[in-house]
Design a protein around this motif. Structure first.
Motif, short mmCIF file in Angstrom:
data_model
loop_
_atom_site.label_atom_id
_atom_site.label_comp_id
_atom_site.label_asym_id
_atom_site.label_seq_id
_atom_site.Cartn_x
_atom_site.Cartn_y
_atom_site.Cartn_z
N GLU A 55 121.79 -27.62 -9.97
CA GLU A 55 120.97 -27.41 -8.79
C GLU A 55 121.55 -28.10 -7.57
OE1 GLU A 55 119.90 -28.40 -11.70
OE2 GLU A 55 118.86 -26.57 -12.40
N GLU A 56 122.08 -29.37 -7.78
CA GLU A 56 122.64 -30.12 -6.65
C GLU A 56 123.88 -29.42 -6.10
OE1 GLU A 56 121.54 -34.78 -7.48
OE2 GLU A 56 123.01 -33.82 -8.83
N LEU A 57 124.70 -28.89 -6.94
CA LEU A 57 125.91 -28.22 -6.50
C LEU A 57 125.57 -26.88 -5.83
CD1 LEU A 57 128.36 -28.94 -9.45
CD2 LEU A 57 128.49 -29.84 -7.12
N GLN A 58 124.56 -26.20 -6.36
CA GLN A 58 124.18 -24.92 -5.76
C GLN A 58 123.61 -25.10 -4.36
OE1 GLN A 58 121.63 -23.29 -8.86
NE2 GLN A 58 123.21 -21.76 -9.38
N ARG A 59 122.93 -26.22 -4.14
CA ARG A 59 122.35 -26.44 -2.82
C ARG A 59 123.44 -26.70 -1.77
NH1 ARG A 59 118.31 -29.46 -5.59
NH2 ARG A 59 119.45 -31.39 -5.15
N GLY A 60 124.41 -27.52 -2.09
CA GLY A 60 125.41 -27.89 -1.08
C GLY A 60 126.72 -27.15 -1.19
N GLY A 61 126.99 -26.57 -2.37
CA GLY A 61 128.27 -25.93 -2.58
C GLY A 61 129.39 -26.95 -2.82
N PHE A 62 130.54 -26.47 -3.29
CA PHE A 62 131.68 -27.36 -3.57
C PHE A 62 132.22 -28.01 -2.29
CE2 PHE A 62 133.33 -25.54 -7.85
CZ PHE A 62 132.17 -25.96 -8.45
N ARG A 63 132.28 -27.21 -1.23
CA ARG A 63 132.95 -27.68 0.00
C ARG A 63 132.30 -28.94 0.55
NH1 ARG A 63 133.52 -27.14 5.49
NH2 ARG A 63 135.62 -26.52 6.22
N ALA A 64 131.02 -29.11 0.31
CA ALA A 64 130.30 -30.28 0.85
C ALA A 64 130.78 -31.58 0.21
CB ALA A 64 128.80 -30.10 0.64
N HIS A 65 131.46 -31.48 -0.91
CA HIS A 65 131.88 -32.68 -1.64
C HIS A 65 133.40 -32.90 -1.54
CE1 HIS A 65 127.85 -32.98 -3.32
NE2 HIS A 65 127.93 -31.67 -3.61
N LEU A 66 134.04 -32.19 -0.61
CA LEU A 66 135.48 -32.39 -0.38
C LEU A 66 135.64 -33.34 0.81
CD1 LEU A 66 136.81 -28.72 -0.80
CD2 LEU A 66 136.23 -30.43 -2.54
N PRO A 67 136.08 -34.57 0.59
CA PRO A 67 136.06 -35.57 1.67
C PRO A 67 137.20 -35.42 2.69
CG PRO A 67 136.95 -36.53 -0.33
CD PRO A 67 136.52 -35.14 -0.69
N PHE A 68 138.21 -34.60 2.39
CA PHE A 68 139.36 -34.51 3.27
C PHE A 68 139.38 -33.14 3.96
CE2 PHE A 68 140.54 -37.58 0.03
CZ PHE A 68 140.88 -38.68 0.83
N LYS A 106 129.63 -37.60 -7.93
CA LYS A 106 128.37 -38.25 -7.58
C LYS A 106 128.47 -39.76 -7.71
CE LYS A 106 123.39 -37.87 -8.35
NZ LYS A 106 122.31 -37.16 -9.11
N GLY A 107 129.33 -40.22 -8.62
CA GLY A 107 129.53 -41.67 -8.79
C GLY A 107 130.48 -42.27 -7.76
N GLY A 108 130.99 -41.46 -6.85
CA GLY A 108 131.86 -41.96 -5.80
C GLY A 108 133.34 -41.91 -6.12
N MET A 109 133.69 -41.43 -7.32
CA MET A 109 135.10 -41.36 -7.71
C MET A 109 135.76 -40.15 -7.07
SD MET A 109 135.05 -42.36 -11.75
CE MET A 109 136.82 -42.10 -11.81
N LEU A 110 137.05 -40.32 -6.78
CA LEU A 110 137.83 -39.24 -6.20
C LEU A 110 138.67 -38.61 -7.32
CD1 LEU A 110 138.25 -38.04 -3.35
CD2 LEU A 110 140.35 -39.40 -3.20
N ARG A 111 138.44 -37.31 -7.55
CA ARG A 111 139.16 -36.64 -8.62
C ARG A 111 139.88 -35.42 -8.07
NH1 ARG A 111 134.83 -36.54 -13.72
NH2 ARG A 111 134.96 -38.77 -14.21
N LEU A 144 128.42 -30.68 -14.76
CA LEU A 144 127.79 -32.00 -14.76
C LEU A 144 128.75 -33.08 -15.24
CD1 LEU A 144 125.25 -33.75 -14.40
CD2 LEU A 144 124.60 -33.15 -16.75
N GLU A 145 129.49 -32.78 -16.31
CA GLU A 145 130.44 -33.76 -16.86
C GLU A 145 131.59 -34.04 -15.90
OE1 GLU A 145 133.39 -34.36 -20.74
OE2 GLU A 145 131.90 -32.75 -20.70
N LEU A 146 132.07 -33.01 -15.21
CA LEU A 146 133.22 -33.18 -14.33
C LEU A 146 132.84 -33.79 -12.99
CD1 LEU A 146 135.19 -29.84 -14.91
CD2 LEU A 146 135.76 -32.12 -15.75
N THR A 147 131.67 -33.43 -12.45
CA THR A 147 131.33 -33.87 -11.08
C THR A 147 130.23 -34.91 -11.03
OG1 THR A 147 129.60 -32.19 -10.73
CG2 THR A 147 131.91 -31.55 -10.30
N GLY A 148 129.40 -34.96 -12.06
CA GLY A 148 128.26 -35.86 -12.03
C GLY A 148 127.04 -35.24 -11.37
N TYR A 149 127.22 -34.09 -10.76
CA TYR A 149 126.11 -33.40 -10.11
C TYR A 149 125.50 -32.37 -11.05
CZ TYR A 149 127.87 -35.31 -5.68
OH TYR A 149 128.29 -36.14 -4.69
N SER A 150 124.19 -32.19 -10.88
CA SER A 150 123.53 -31.14 -11.65
C SER A 150 123.85 -29.79 -11.05
CB SER A 150 122.01 -31.36 -11.65
OG SER A 150 121.49 -31.20 -10.31
#
Length: 498
Positions: free
Chosen positions: A50-63, A93-98, A42-48
């Motif tokens: 449950e949110e990460l389990q539903r979509g997985g990490f790959r869904a949040h990789l923009p490239f 979740k806040g739109g930042m690229l890390r 939660l601290e690193l991604t902003g997602y709970s």
């Protein structure tokens, strides 16, 4: 990076570590589905969780590149690899690229299921930004034409760019581990500048200097060096980073400008001297010209008023007075021109044949020589000399003219000779005239100085001779005895017309 044992003692032990780790700890199956996620997610991604389990990490990789690398990592683990590491960009979740760095490792089942992977993920955005900055700086360093040098804490080279190799002629392999000053400094390197650099390095302070260095072939060149101390992330000293600009051409331009400025200064000094002397002469001329000019004007007015009453003899007498006054003014004006011309060189050095020059001077005084029954003797051991032709001729005319002007009652004997000396030549003009008193011999070369108060003397001739000789980098002297004669000696060094 947190390294977990592949055989944890119990699920409780694993969960205890995961709960207290600042890194994000997760367990995945071989298809990438999240089976467990630690609270750090939660601290690193902003997602709970449950949110990460539903979509997985790959869904949040923009490239796409990062998505493919992430998928390939799971495939590699499925194909039998025991451990995989990768870095990727993650959109929070806040739109930042890390930037995240993940290490995958096969583990025995901790949660229900088989073929499970343990992922330990941490943020490395700051490190990746630094690495990217280093890449950019390295690219700039390698592409710039300027020299870039990095030294360690002992002052030994750890990096040079191609610009350094071009400027110095040394290859990188030849200089690694060496101190720059040991092989780049030379005879004309300023010790004071070297001391400034050494003091700054010892104090671990930045410095900027201009210094002469020498290339591998021994060629001298100028550098402008900007050096900065380098620290690591913990503030520990690493060494120095310097950018060095070749300013040799700039220094050449500066030298030429300085040379021109010096030349202009010398010309201005001569001009000031000339103006000062002209001012002095103007006082003399303005005073001495008034009397003959008043005579001319007064007598001309007299003739105009009483022209019909004047007898031919009286008219002839008045005209004779006007002629004499006009001649006096002309003598004054010629003296002024003589002065104005001396000290100004408007001609080039040339080789002048002496015998024709002596013959031409004899021709100039032919009438005076004839009337005074003078013996005019010419002797040249040197065929030609390199001089300023017009000025040199005027020098000889003045000296010969003086010999005729200041003759004694005896028939004049005037000898003009030229002999060779070790470093130049000697011109001597000797006469048997009235001579010059010893106490006057030094003063006769000063402007407006007269040997006597003859009407046809303006005190300019010998001063002009001295100026002409000085323009030839030579010297003039006089040796004379009253009643026996005078010798003027002119020594001129060997000159070239380049």
């Amino acid at each position: 990076m947190l390294n977990l044992p592949s055989q944890p003692e119990s699920p409780g032990f694993f969960e205890h570590l995961a709960m207290h780790s600042m890194d994000m700890v997760s367990v995945h199956d071989l298809d990438g589905n999240i089976r467990y996620l630690s609270p750090a997610a939660l601290e690193l991604t902003g997602y709970s969780v449950e949110e990460l389990q539903r979509g997985g990490f790959r869904a949040h990789l923009p490239f796409l590149k990062d998505q493919e690398a992430y998928s390939n990592a799971f495939k590699g683990m499925s194909d039998g690899e025991s451990q995989v590491s990768l870095t990727f960009r993650f959109r929070t979740k806040g739109g930042m690229l890390r930037w995240f760095e993940t290490r995958m490792k096969k583990i025995d089942a901790i949660v229900e299921g088989t073929g499970q992977l343990l992922l330990v993920t941490r943020e490395v955005s700051e490190r990746m930004a630094t690495e990217e900055e280093v890449k950019k700086l390295s690219l700039i360093a390698r592409q710039t034409s300027n020299s870039v040098v990095i030294t360690d804490i002992d002052g030994k080279i750890t990096f040079v760019n191609p610009g350094f190799e071009i400027i110095t002629g040394y290859r990188e392999s030849e200089v690694m581990g060496r101190k720059p000053g040991d092989f780049l400094q030379g005879e004309e390197t300023d010790p004071a500048v070297v001391a400034v650099m050494r003091q700054a390095i010892a104090a671990f302070q930045p410095f900027s200097v201009e210094v002469i260095n020498y290339s591998k072939s021994g060629k001298k060149y100028w550098l402008r060096i900007f050096a900065e101390p380098m620290l690591d992330f913990e503030g520990q000293r690493l060494g120095f980073f310097s950018i060095q600009y070749d300013i040799s051409q700039q220094k050449e331009y500066e030298a030429k400008i300085d040379q021109l400025n010096q030349q202009l200064k010398r010309q201005n000094d001569r001009l000031e001297e000339s103006n000062s002397a002209l001012q002095d002469f103007a006082y003399v001329a303005s005073h001495d010209l008034k009397a003959p000019l008043r005579q001319v004007i007064g007598l001309a007015e007299l003739i105009m008023r009483k022209r019909e009453l004047l007898t031919p003899d009286k008219l002839e007498e008045l005209l004779e007075v006007i002629y004499k006054a006009s001649r006096d003014m002309n003598q004054m004006i010629e003296g002024l021109l003589e002065y104005a011309r001396s000290g100004i060189v408007n001609e080039e050095l040339q080789s002048v044949a002496l015998n024709p020059l002596f013959a031409a001077i004899q021709g100039i005084f032919e009438e005076e020589i004839r009337q005074s029954h003078a013996d005019f003797i010419l002797h040249a051991e040197v065929d030609s000399v390199t001089v300023y032709p017009v000025l040199f001729k005027r020098l000889l005319i003045n000296l010969v003219g003086n010999a005729l002007k200041y003759r004694s009652e005896a028939n004049p004997i005037i000898q003009v000779s030229c002999t060779r000396e070790q470093d130049g030549f000697l011109i001597a003009v000797t006469d048997n005239g009235i001579g010059i008193p010893a106490d006057r011999q030094e003063a006769i070369f000063k402007r407006f100085a007269r040997l006597n108060m003859r009407e046809d003397s303006n005190g300019i001739g010998l001063w002009a001779c001295k100026k002409i000789v000085e323009l030839h980098n030579g010297s003039i002297s006089v040796d004379s005895q009253v009643g026996k004669g005078t010798t003027f000696s002119v020594r001129v060094p060997l000159l070239t017309g380049d």
